[in-house]
Write an enzyme that holds these catalytic residues in place. Structure first.
Site, PDB file in Angstrom:
ATOM      1  N   ARG A  94      46.515  43.221  51.170  1.00  0.00           N
ATOM      2  CA  ARG A  94      46.197  41.540  50.307  1.00  0.00           C
ATOM      3  C   ARG A  94      47.162  41.292  49.801  1.00  0.00           C
ATOM      4  O   ARG A  94      47.316  40.087  50.235  1.00  0.00           O
ATOM      5  CB  ARG A  94      44.841  41.424  49.391  1.00  0.00           C
ATOM      6  CG  ARG A  94      43.033  41.827  50.256  1.00  0.00           C
ATOM      7  CD  ARG A  94      42.662  40.867  49.619  1.00  0.00           C
ATOM      8  NE  ARG A  94      41.895  41.933  49.457  1.00  0.00           N
ATOM      9  CZ  ARG A  94      40.679  41.510  50.914  1.00  0.00           C
ATOM     10  NH1 ARG A  94      41.077  40.603  51.184  1.00  0.00           N
ATOM     11  NH2 ARG A  94      39.452  42.769  50.618  1.00  0.00           N
ATOM     12  N   HIS A 135      45.233  51.239  59.252  1.00  0.00           N
ATOM     13  CA  HIS A 135      45.149  49.645  59.850  1.00  0.00           C
ATOM     14  C   HIS A 135      46.296  48.441  58.985  1.00  0.00           C
ATOM     15  O   HIS A 135      46.330  48.984  57.571  1.00  0.00           O
ATOM     16  CB  HIS A 135      44.021  49.512  58.955  1.00  0.00           C
ATOM     17  CG  HIS A 135      42.848  48.350  59.450  1.00  0.00           C
ATOM     18  ND1 HIS A 135      43.651  46.598  59.226  1.00  0.00           N
ATOM     19  CD2 HIS A 135      42.404  48.003  60.679  1.00  0.00           C
ATOM     20  CE1 HIS A 135      42.627  45.499  60.291  1.00  0.00           C
ATOM     21  NE2 HIS A 135      42.406  46.782  60.955  1.00  0.00           N
ATOM     22  N   TYR A 150      46.381  42.876  55.682  1.00  0.00           N
ATOM     23  CA  TYR A 150      45.832  41.232  56.431  1.00  0.00           C
ATOM     24  C   TYR A 150      46.482  39.834  57.135  1.00  0.00           C
ATOM     25  O   TYR A 150      46.401  39.610  58.004  1.00  0.00           O
ATOM     26  CB  TYR A 150      44.968  40.785  55.030  1.00  0.00           C
ATOM     27  CG  TYR A 150      43.494  41.560  55.012  1.00  0.00           C
ATOM     28  CD1 TYR A 150      42.766  42.002  57.164  1.00  0.00           C
ATOM     29  CD2 TYR A 150      42.696  42.332  54.374  1.00  0.00           C
ATOM     30  CE1 TYR A 150      41.482  42.804  56.169  1.00  0.00           C
ATOM     31  CE2 TYR A 150      41.340  43.063  53.940  1.00  0.00           C
ATOM     32  CZ  TYR A 150      41.351  43.187  56.014  1.00  0.00           C
ATOM     33  OH  TYR A 150      40.298  44.273  55.103  1.00  0.00           O
ATOM     34  N   HIS A 208      46.121  43.732  63.427  1.00  0.00           N
ATOM     35  CA  HIS A 208      45.575  42.489  64.575  1.00  0.00           C
ATOM     36  C   HIS A 208      45.900  41.595  65.457  1.00  0.00           C
ATOM     37  O   HIS A 208      47.682  41.690  64.996  1.00  0.00           O
ATOM     38  CB  HIS A 208      44.783  41.788  63.300  1.00  0.00           C
ATOM     39  CG  HIS A 208      43.320  42.140  62.745  1.00  0.00           C
ATOM     40  ND1 HIS A 208      42.979  41.535  61.480  1.00  0.00           N
ATOM     41  CD2 HIS A 208      42.814  43.352  62.771  1.00  0.00           C
ATOM     42  CE1 HIS A 208      41.863  42.397  61.636  1.00  0.00           C
ATOM     43  NE2 HIS A 208      41.416  43.593  61.962  1.00  0.00           N
ATOM     44  N   GLU A 221      43.440  45.656  68.295  1.00  0.00           N
ATOM     45  CA  GLU A 221      42.429  45.841  67.988  1.00  0.00           C
ATOM     46  C   GLU A 221      41.297  43.934  69.114  1.00  0.00           C
ATOM     47  O   GLU A 221      42.581  42.649  68.194  1.00  0.00           O
ATOM     48  CB  GLU A 221      42.080  45.229  66.718  1.00  0.00           C
ATOM     49  CG  GLU A 221      40.466  45.257  65.917  1.00  0.00           C
ATOM     50  CD  GLU A 221      39.717  45.796  64.960  1.00  0.00           C
ATOM     51  OE1 GLU A 221      40.929  46.414  64.028  1.00  0.00           O
ATOM     52  OE2 GLU A 221      38.317  45.737  64.407  1.00  0.00           O
ATOM     53  N   ASP A 274      35.774  46.971  68.555  1.00  0.00           N
ATOM     54  CA  ASP A 274      35.683  45.885  67.491  1.00  0.00           C
ATOM     55  C   ASP A 274      34.194  45.852  68.037  1.00  0.00           C
ATOM     56  O   ASP A 274      34.132  44.821  68.700  1.00  0.00           O
ATOM     57  CB  ASP A 274      35.938  45.518  66.708  1.00  0.00           C
ATOM     58  CG  ASP A 274      35.226  45.148  64.968  1.00  0.00           C
ATOM     59  OD1 ASP A 274      34.314  44.552  65.084  1.00  0.00           O
ATOM     60  OD2 ASP A 274      35.436  45.642  64.550  1.00  0.00           O
ATOM     61  N   HIS A 303      33.591  41.845  66.472  1.00  0.00           N
ATOM     62  CA  HIS A 303      34.186  41.157  67.519  1.00  0.00           C
ATOM     63  C   HIS A 303      34.006  40.889  68.756  1.00  0.00           C
ATOM     64  O   HIS A 303      34.046  39.731  69.079  1.00  0.00           O
ATOM     65  CB  HIS A 303      35.470  41.722  67.371  1.00  0.00           C
ATOM     66  CG  HIS A 303      36.274  41.672  65.707  1.00  0.00           C
ATOM     67  ND1 HIS A 303      37.294  42.492  65.672  1.00  0.00           N
ATOM     68  CD2 HIS A 303      35.673  41.711  64.497  1.00  0.00           C
ATOM     69  CE1 HIS A 303      37.988  42.591  64.049  1.00  0.00           C
ATOM     70  NE2 HIS A 303      36.646  42.086  63.985  1.00  0.00           N
ATOM     71  N   HIS A 316      35.222  50.437  66.071  1.00  0.00           N
ATOM     72  CA  HIS A 316      34.915  49.663  64.915  1.00  0.00           C
ATOM     73  C   HIS A 316      33.286  50.002  64.812  1.00  0.00           C
ATOM     74  O   HIS A 316      33.712  48.935  65.358  1.00  0.00           O
ATOM     75  CB  HIS A 316      36.122  48.919  64.558  1.00  0.00           C
ATOM     76  CG  HIS A 316      37.325  49.131  64.198  1.00  0.00           C
ATOM     77  ND1 HIS A 316      38.706  47.992  63.694  1.00  0.00           N
ATOM     78  CD2 HIS A 316      37.666  50.477  63.620  1.00  0.00           C
ATOM     79  CE1 HIS A 316      39.365  48.322  63.327  1.00  0.00           C
ATOM     80  NE2 HIS A 316      38.773  50.241  62.686  1.00  0.00           N
ATOM     81  N   ASP A 319      34.318  36.585  62.385  1.00  0.00           N
ATOM     82  CA  ASP A 319      34.436  37.860  61.682  1.00  0.00           C
ATOM     83  C   ASP A 319      33.583  38.011  60.421  1.00  0.00           C
ATOM     84  O   ASP A 319      34.159  38.324  59.668  1.00  0.00           O
ATOM     85  CB  ASP A 319      35.960  38.353  62.084  1.00  0.00           C
ATOM     86  CG  ASP A 319      35.899  39.252  61.659  1.00  0.00           C
ATOM     87  OD1 ASP A 319      35.854  40.434  61.670  1.00  0.00           O
ATOM     88  OD2 ASP A 319      37.928  39.519  61.383  1.00  0.00           O
ATOM     89  N   HIS A 349      31.232  41.590  58.963  1.00  0.00           N
ATOM     90  CA  HIS A 349      30.620  42.463  58.989  1.00  0.00           C
ATOM     91  C   HIS A 349      29.402  42.033  58.810  1.00  0.00           C
ATOM     92  O   HIS A 349      28.803  42.104  57.557  1.00  0.00           O
ATOM     93  CB  HIS A 349      31.591  43.376  58.756  1.00  0.00           C
ATOM     94  CG  HIS A 349      32.553  43.713  59.992  1.00  0.00           C
ATOM     95  ND1 HIS A 349      33.637  44.803  59.606  1.00  0.00           N
ATOM     96  CD2 HIS A 349      33.503  42.398  60.285  1.00  0.00           C
ATOM     97  CE1 HIS A 349      34.851  43.915  60.429  1.00  0.00           C
ATOM     98  NE2 HIS A 349      34.921  43.326  60.831  1.00  0.00           N
ATOM     99  N   GLU A 386      33.011  49.549  59.674  1.00  0.00           N
ATOM    100  CA  GLU A 386      33.906  49.072  58.465  1.00  0.00           C
ATOM    101  C   GLU A 386      32.942  47.559  57.829  1.00  0.00           C
ATOM    102  O   GLU A 386      33.124  46.466  57.617  1.00  0.00           O
ATOM    103  CB  GLU A 386      35.093  47.865  59.000  1.00  0.00           C
ATOM    104  CG  GLU A 386      35.841  48.655  59.649  1.00  0.00           C
ATOM    105  CD  GLU A 386      36.984  47.963  60.546  1.00  0.00           C
ATOM    106  OE1 GLU A 386      37.929  48.083  60.460  1.00  0.00           O
ATOM    107  OE2 GLU A 386      36.727  47.327  61.224  1.00  0.00           O
TER     108      GLU A 386
HETATM  109 ZN    ZN Z   1      40.767  45.185  62.064  1.00  0.00          ZN
HETATM  110 MN    MN Z   2      37.861  45.998  63.135  1.00  0.00          MN
HETATM  111 MN    MN Z   3      37.060  42.217  61.399  1.00  0.00          MN
END
Ligand code: ZN
Ligand code: MN
Ligand code: MN
Length: 288
Positions: free
Chosen positions: A43, A75, A78, A115, A150, A183, A186, A220, A233, A235, A265
């Site tokens: 973050r 990964h 963000y 991403h 992704e 994913d 997604h 994912h 988005d 999950h 995830e």
């Molecule tokens: Zn991701």
């Molecule tokens: Mn993902």
């Molecule tokens: Mn996601």
């Protein structure tokens, strides 16, 4: 015939809290045969440099874990937006990508999921070109890390929500050390029906035509809190969202998906934890 159950690799995104090598213990403690980490706090922009002694402890544990290097993923954090039309944001984002490639290399992690970001209203072409430039730059850094693109949920101005667009991006980078991560949440948010056998056959055909199945290195597995085509988005636990148990039963039965590592995830809350979601996946994949 499905491959032997032991060939299916399943895991979750695990915490590195305490020290990075703890991620391997965390993964083993819940029976993962694959796992994913953030190499740092996801973050923030800045990260403390990774020390070689810490990286070495991670590599040593990983080597004796029985988890193959082709089932371990990092990964990206963000905040970076590699598609940004703003020079300053782009430069900071590229710097993070370069740093992540170095960290992966030190950790012996061969695949980094990114991403694709947002063009923020400029244009698809600008956004895609920025991502391509960033990947090309970052890949010069090390020769032992592959970038996985992704697919996105289709938020406003985002790049790579459609299989066709992801394929175009992949081809713009083809020949480089690049692969794809798909994913399920997604895809579903972006409007791809994937709950029925028929829709899955179509989906696999599309993935193969635009990307090539051999280039898909990671799945994912996430259920979705929102309905088909929501572009959100969010999950959900496996089977408890809009994809649902029957949807996942069909997804996990796909021969084409069973040879690719599965990483969850999913949330951790009062309803279920990571071990619970792995158990659910094993059940729906008929592995128990
Ligand atoms: Zn991701
Ligand atoms: Mn993902
Ligand atoms: Mn996601």
């Amino acid at each position: 015939m499905a491959p032997h159950p032991s060939h299916v690799r399943i895991g979750v995104h695990v915490s590195i809290s305490g020290s990075i090598d703890r991620a391997v213990d965390n993964a083993l403690s819940i029976g993962c045969s694959a796992f994913q980490i953030f190499t740092r706090n996801p973050r923030g922009w800045a990260a403390k440099p990774l020390q070689e002694q810490d990286a070495k402890r991670f590599r040593t544990k990983l080597d004796s874990s029985g988890i193959g290097r082709d089932a371990v993923f990092a990964h990206m954090p963000y905040l970076p937006n590699l598609a940004s039309p703003k020079q300053e944001i782009y430069s900071r984002s590229l710097a993070v990508l370069v740093e992540e490639i170095r960290r992966c290399s030190m950790l012996g992690i061969g695949m980094l999921v990114i991403h694709l970001g947002s063009h923020m209203g400029s244009s698809k072409e600008q956004g895609m070109q920025s991502i391509v430039n960033a990947c090309n730059e970052a890949l010069k850094e090390r020769d032992d890390v592959t970038i996985l693109l992704e697919n996105m949920a289709g938020q406003r101005n985002s790049i790579g929500a459609s299989i066709d667009e992801l394929g175009r991006l992949f081809r713009m980078l083809d020949g480089r050390r690049v692969g794809v991560c798909i994913d399920t949440c997604h895809l579903f948010a972006a409007g791809y029906e994937l709950r029925s056998r028929d829709s899955l056959d179509k989906l696999v055909y599309e993935l193969d035509r635009h990307i090539g199945l051999k280039n898909i290195r990671l799945l994912h597995l996430n259920d979705s809190k929102h309905a088909l085509g929501s572009s959100a988005d969010r999950h959900e636990h496996i089977g408890l969202g809009y994809i649902g148990e029957e949807g996942f039963r069909n997804i996990l039965a796909m021969e084409e998906f069973r040879s690719i590592p599965w990483i969850l995830e999913t949330p951790v809350d009062s309803r279920r934890d990571d071990a619970g979601n792995i158990r659910k996946v094993r059940e729906l994949a008929m592995l128990i």
